[in-house]
Scaffold this motif. Sequence first.
Motif, PDB file in Angstrom:
ATOM      1  N   CYS A 277      72.648   8.199  97.786  1.00 44.96           N
ATOM      2  CA  CYS A 277      73.653   8.246  96.694  1.00 44.96           C
ATOM      3  C   CYS A 277      75.136   8.004  97.188  1.00 44.96           C
ATOM      4  CB  CYS A 277      73.571   9.441  95.731  1.00 44.96           C
ATOM      5  SG  CYS A 277      74.868   9.413  94.463  1.00 44.96           S
TER       6      CYS A 277
ATOM      7  N   CYS B 296      67.939   7.323  94.165  1.00 46.49           N
ATOM      8  CA  CYS B 296      69.181   7.965  94.373  1.00 46.49           C
ATOM      9  C   CYS B 296      69.184   8.608  95.866  1.00 46.49           C
ATOM     10  CB  CYS B 296      68.969   9.444  93.696  1.00 46.49           C
ATOM     11  SG  CYS B 296      68.755   9.367  91.747  1.00 46.49           S
TER      12      CYS B 296
ATOM     13  N   LYS C 111      69.455  14.401  92.373  1.00 40.87           N
ATOM     14  CA  LYS C 111      68.544  13.229  92.611  1.00 40.87           C
ATOM     15  C   LYS C 111      67.192  13.464  91.960  1.00 40.87           C
ATOM     16  CE  LYS C 111      70.590  12.665  97.145  1.00 40.87           C
ATOM     17  NZ  LYS C 111      70.260  12.247  98.593  1.00 40.87           N
TER      18      LYS C 111
END
Length: 245
Positions: A30, A27, A22
């Motif tokens: 994710c 992110c 990340k």
Amino acid sequence: MAENSAIEWTDATWNPVTGCTKITAGCDNCYAERFSERFRGVRGHPFENGFDLKLRPERLDQPLRWRRGRMIFVNSMSDLFHKEIPTSFINRVFNTMEAADWHTYQVLTKRSPRMRDYLAARYADRAPPSHIWTGVSVEDCRGAARVEHLRAAPSAVRFLSVEPLIGPVGDIDLSGIHWVIAGGESGPNARIMHIDWAREIRDACRRQGVPFFFKQWGGFRPKSGGRELDGREWSEWPQMQRVIG
């Protein structure tokens, strides 16, 4: 390779690399990590090592064996320009894309400086192939530098994936950009996308003549909120249209 993708803006996925780390707030939740980590420790499973970065050279020739042309999202489960992926392996991915030119490829990254530099070197003395599209992920106004990096990269089609949209992008300059995708986050911890953020991007596209594709509102499931923005679906594509097999 997945022959049929549920992602609205592509037809299939190809993952010669899986796993990532990340680097931005986009992110945080994710989907690829969430999926992969379910299988960590399952012996023999493709994600036995969860979301750890893994090169998969045995998949490099998959597009060459897929004879019907289609739109292919490259590395839906990773980032091709991750710092731990050797340039020699990126070369092999691009060699395949250039050879299997009956497909159209969508290469998306958050590591925009490396992509810019790689493309500048690879296509220093020739035009970039028209069937390889390159894009960057932008989740809010903090991604503006990635847009600048993309604009400086030699590419036939440059696109933005403004998803998950977790904040306003602000006054975005779309010169040199050929397509914009926008969408909200999905999953159990999905952050809310405000309608004004989506409208801001759509209106910037309309003012600057850039095709706009609204993927989803998001929610617990990707299709929870549907795809309509202000009473209609937005499914515009760049002039170099998607491949229809």
